[in-house]
Scaffold this motif. Structure first.
Motif, PDB file in Angstrom:
ATOM      1  N   UNK A 272       0.777  -1.225   0.000  1.00  0.00           N
ATOM      2  CA  UNK A 272       0.000   0.000   0.000  1.00  0.00           C
ATOM      3  C   UNK A 272       0.811   1.278   0.000  1.00  0.00           C
ATOM      4  N   UNK A 273       2.100   1.183   0.254  1.00  0.00           N
ATOM      5  CA  UNK A 273       2.929   2.387   0.234  1.00  0.00           C
ATOM      6  C   UNK A 273       3.132   2.875  -1.195  1.00  0.00           C
ATOM      7  N   UNK A 274       3.448   4.167  -1.336  1.00  0.00           N
ATOM      8  CA  UNK A 274       3.636   4.774  -2.641  1.00  0.00           C
ATOM      9  C   UNK A 274       5.123   5.010  -2.902  1.00  0.00           C
ATOM     10  N   UNK A 275       5.499   4.850  -4.155  1.00  0.00           N
ATOM     11  CA  UNK A 275       6.880   5.077  -4.569  1.00  0.00           C
ATOM     12  C   UNK A 275       6.876   5.951  -5.806  1.00  0.00           C
ATOM     13  N   UNK A 276       7.680   6.988  -5.780  1.00  0.00           N
ATOM     14  CA  UNK A 276       7.815   7.849  -6.943  1.00  0.00           C
ATOM     15  C   UNK A 276       8.850   7.237  -7.877  1.00  0.00           C
ATOM     16  N   UNK A 277       8.451   7.007  -9.135  1.00  0.00           N
ATOM     17  CA  UNK A 277       9.313   6.308 -10.093  1.00  0.00           C
ATOM     18  C   UNK A 277       9.663   7.237 -11.250  1.00  0.00           C
ATOM     19  N   UNK A 278      10.950   7.377 -11.504  1.00  0.00           N
ATOM     20  CA  UNK A 278      11.446   8.132 -12.655  1.00  0.00           C
ATOM     21  C   UNK A 278      11.538   7.157 -13.831  1.00  0.00           C
ATOM     22  N   UNK A 279      10.629   7.312 -14.796  1.00  0.00           N
ATOM     23  CA  UNK A 279      10.578   6.376 -15.915  1.00  0.00           C
ATOM     24  C   UNK A 279      11.506   6.761 -17.060  1.00  0.00           C
ATOM     25  N   UNK A 280      12.089   7.948 -16.996  1.00  0.00           N
ATOM     26  CA  UNK A 280      12.987   8.367 -18.061  1.00  0.00           C
ATOM     27  C   UNK A 280      12.425   9.511 -18.884  1.00  0.00           C
ATOM     28  N   UNK A 281      12.964   9.677 -20.080  1.00  0.00           N
ATOM     29  CA  UNK A 281      12.657  10.827 -20.937  1.00  0.00           C
ATOM     30  C   UNK A 281      11.710  10.437 -22.068  1.00  0.00           C
ATOM     31  N   UNK A 282      10.806  11.389 -22.394  1.00  0.00           N
ATOM     32  CA  UNK A 282       9.849  11.175 -23.479  1.00  0.00           C
ATOM     33  C   UNK A 282       9.789  12.444 -24.320  1.00  0.00           C
ATOM     34  N   UNK A 283       9.866  12.284 -25.649  1.00  0.00           N
ATOM     35  CA  UNK A 283       9.824  13.438 -26.544  1.00  0.00           C
ATOM     36  C   UNK A 283       8.485  14.146 -26.438  1.00  0.00           C
ATOM     37  N   UNK A 284       8.519  15.482 -26.610  1.00  0.00           N
ATOM     38  CA  UNK A 284       7.301  16.269 -26.520  1.00  0.00           C
ATOM     39  C   UNK A 284       7.127  17.185 -27.714  1.00  0.00           C
ATOM     40  N   UNK A 285       5.990  17.836 -27.770  1.00  0.00           N
ATOM     41  CA  UNK A 285       5.672  18.796 -28.820  1.00  0.00           C
ATOM     42  C   UNK A 285       6.415  20.101 -28.531  1.00  0.00           C
ATOM     43  N   UNK A 286       7.345  20.525 -29.405  1.00  0.00           N
ATOM     44  CA  UNK A 286       8.112  21.756 -29.156  1.00  0.00           C
ATOM     45  C   UNK A 286       7.230  22.980 -28.948  1.00  0.00           C
ATOM     46  N   UNK A 287       6.041  23.000 -29.550  1.00  0.00           N
ATOM     47  CA  UNK A 287       5.132  24.131 -29.361  1.00  0.00           C
ATOM     48  C   UNK A 287       4.447  24.081 -27.996  1.00  0.00           C
TER      49      UNK A 287
END
Length: 249
Positions: free
Chosen positions: A107-122
């Protein structure tokens, strides 16, 4: 009896004395500060190299949550609650760093860094983030940044999910997620849920800090030499000595 012009003499100039009193300590302090930063970065790298060779342990068995400790966790990704950390550039491309809420079996929560994802430059359209469904086993390393993020003002945080923000602070999230662990898990490249992973242990190498220190010390040395030449007859003494040696040859 007048002093011989060939002898070394002091004749202080108050402006240059004031300058060296004010500036020299600053230059030396900056130099030693850079040496201290080099030692800190070397220690971080040594820690990383030592712990990365350890076998992953279950996050439920971890007590100290030391950075770079390899761990694994079993649970489920929250399909709604995740953050897109804004303005993360990778190889000249605009994108986001994805931080997700992962609920452990207890039941505890863990913050997970999944890495980088490309985004819309605008920045008009948020990228579509694939969320692993059901109970999964993820692996990676623990990491909590001890440095506070720099900001020119207070960031307005949206109430809706997903949230686009510049940074996250675990202490600030504790009120919203009481069961949140005091660390984050940075996913390994081969872990379920991992995106584009590009880890950087230190942003500036120890050797570069040492180079900066050498520059500050060189400036301090140059300032000291200028002070001596402006407040003494050392330059004239050296010229006369060199002239005398030339005549004797």
């Amino acid at each position: 009896m007048a002093a011989s012009p060939s002898r070394f003499q002091w004749q202080f100039d108050w402006k240059s004395v004031l300058a060296i009193v004010l500036i020299l300590p600053i230059l030396l302090t900056l130099g030693f500060w850079q040496l201290g930063r080099a030692d800190d970065k070397a220690a971080l790298l040594a820690d990383f190299e030592q712990r990365r060779t350890l076998a992953p342990v279950a996050i439920g068995d971890v007590e100290g949550y030391e950075n770079y400790l390899p761990v694994y966790a079993v649970g489920e990704f929250d399909p709604q609650q995740y953050w897109l950390l804004d303005n993360r550039i990778s190889h000249g491309r605009f994108g986001y760093e994805i931080m997700a809420v992962f609920t452990l079996a207890d039941g505890r929560k863990l913050l997970v860094n999944r890495g980088w994802l490309a985004g819309d430059p605008s920045r008009q359209i948020l990228p579509r983030v694939e969320i692993p469904v059901g109970q999964v086993k993820i692996s990676g390393e623990l990491y909590r940044n001890s440095e506070k993020a720099f900001s020119l003002g207070v960031e307005q945080v949206a109430d809706t999910w997903p949230r686009r923000q510049q940074w996250l602070d675990l202490d600030d999230l504790a009120a919203e997620f009481p069961a949140l662990l005091p660390t984050t898990l940075r996913l390994a490249e081969d872990s379920i849920g991992a995106m584009e992973i590009e880890r950087m242990v230190v942003n500036v190498a120890p050797a570069k800090h040492i180079g900066y220190a050498v520059q500050w010390f060189a400036m301090a040395l140059a300032l000291g030499l200028i002070f001596i030449l402006r407040n003494s007859n050392l330059g004239d003494v050296l010229k006369r000595r060199k002239s005398k040696e030339s005549k004797e040859q």
